[in-house]
Scaffold this active site. Structure first.
Site, PDB file in Angstrom:
ATOM      1  CG  ASP A 115      -3.637   4.617  -3.167  1.00  0.00           C
ATOM      2  OD1 ASP A 115      -2.714   4.105  -2.503  1.00  0.00           O
ATOM      3  OD2 ASP A 115      -4.839   4.442  -2.924  1.00  0.00           O
ATOM      4  CG  ASP A 136      -1.959   1.074   1.185  1.00  0.00           C
ATOM      5  OD1 ASP A 136      -2.026   1.801   0.180  1.00  0.00           O
ATOM      6  OD2 ASP A 136      -2.716   1.202   2.157  1.00  0.00           O
TER       7      ASP A 136
END
Length: 403
Positions: free
Chosen positions: A288, A76
């Site tokens: 992201d 992440d």
């Protein structure tokens, strides 16, 4: 790295239909941007994180402790701590593999409240409870989703390109004893790869690895047995004439995240400048790995959609989900996707066709761009088949078309 919906993922459920998976992709994107927006607008003294691990998309395997204990975690780039479930589990979500037992690791050490790691951190998720002597972390995601536990030092082991393993001692890891996720996820936890001091890349950056990593994401609709590599280190080679680079942007109050400057999108020869639809000529956009869809301002998205619709010669259908902007019936037909390019500051990135449309269900392909609610995100579907290199020392991100 393994996509969460592929057959060898610990999250894979064979009874889930393609429609349910695609529906979840849309709503994980919506939930993800809502959490980011909430975090960026909150008082920083509140222990709330943007991290939504059940929304992460790509899993990596690593080992923790001595002897090494293998676990999976979401990779992440939108979070800044490495954490996993630990015994004893006061409240834990289901995971397919055994839960890590720190008492069986000879290298595990709790971080005391008196340590500089605990006292000097600016991370609002790290604290010391009254009367306690062990540093703690607490991350709340919204609703019931959360992770709480002890902050610790332990060894972390990764595979390597040579086939041997690489040991990193004394990595700061969150050992979660209270973990609740909204969808009862079966992963072990999260591997934060953001710019914060406790992210994995920041912690290993002082070693021989250097502050550099790259990945190339397997497309959402590819062979479910496929996987790709997340590579660390100075030997990461992203070179050649087709490599383009753009600087990371530091946004006030959001320095631990990867923002880029987006100037425009183009569809074929039609370029859509940000200035045409807003008061600003450029826009900061978050890149992201944990958000599937790309999210853009509504007026800007509308013009992008109109140009794409002019180029696609297939029957347009009502989107199966109201968040989607553009869908087509592809039963027995070939979807010819127009060339779409993201124009970042100094870097024109042509998106792969797998990075612009995704299969919602059999015979339906949908545009992988939706309207944002205040935060623009360059999602992981748009990143498919691009070798993306993060250089935290030079503060640049580079792109290279790669199968």
């Amino acid at each position: 790295m393994i996509h969460r919906d592929f057959s060898k993922s610990p999250l894979y459920h064979p009874t889930v239909t393609k429609f349910q998976r695609a529906y979840n992709v849309v709503h994980r994107s919506i939930n993800r941007v809502n959490y980011f927006t909430k975090e960026f607008s909150l008082n920083k003294n509140q222990p709330v994180s943007t991290l939504t691990p059940e929304l992460g998309e790509y899993l990596i395997s690593y080992s923790v402790g001595t002897p090494p204990f293998k676990v999976y975690g979401f990779m992440d780039t939108g979070s800044n701590i490495v954490w996993l479930q630990c015994q004893p589990c006061n409240t834990c979500f289901n995971q397919t593999s055994p839960i890590f037992n720190p008492s069986k690791s000879s290298s595990y050490k709790n971080i005391p409240c008196t340590s500089s790691t605990c006292k000097d951190t600016n991370d609002t998720h790290i604290s010391c409870s009254n009367g306690g002597d062990v540093c703690e972390y607490s991350i709340t995601y919204g609703g019931d989703a959360k992770s709480q536990g002890d902050l610790s030092n332990d060894s972390l082991t990764l595979d390597s390109t040579s086939g041997s393993s690489v040991l990193f001692p004394n990595i700061v890891i969150g050992c979660g004893h209270i973990n609740v996720l909204q969808d009862n996820s079966q992963s072990s936890g999260v591997v934060g790869m953001g710019r914060g001091p406790m992210s994995l890349i920041k912690q290993v950056g002082s070693s021989s690895v250097g502050s550099k990593f790259s990945y190339c994401l397997i497309p959402y609709n590819s062979d479910s047995n496929s996987s790709s590599k997340l590579i660390f280190g100075e030997d990461v080679v992203v070179s050649g004439e087709i490599v383009v680079s753009t600087p990371m942007v530091k946004v006030n109050g959001q320095e631990n995240y990867y923002f880029l400057t987006l100037e425009a999108f183009s569809v074929g020869n039609n370029r859509i400048e940000y200035g045409e639809r807003s008061n600003a000529s450029t826009q900061n956009i978050l890149i992201d790995s944990g958000t599937p869809l790309t999210m853009l301002p509504n007026l800007f998205l509308s013009k992008l959609v109109s140009y794409v619709a002019q180029e696609v010669k297939l029957p347009r259908i009502e989107p199966p989900d109201h968040h989607l902007s553009l869908c087509y019936n592809t039963t027995g037909k070939q979807l010819n996707v127009p060339d779409i390019t993201a124009h970042f500051n100094g870097a024109d990135v042509k998106l792969n066709s797998n990075g612009t449309f995704f299969p919602f269900e059999d015979g339906i392909m949908c545009f992988g761009f939706i309207s944002s609610n205040g935060l623009e995100i360059f999602g992981n579907i748009a990143q498919n088949n691009l070798l993306i290199d993060y250089d935290l020392e030079k503060e640049i991100i580079s792109f290279k078309p790669t199968d």
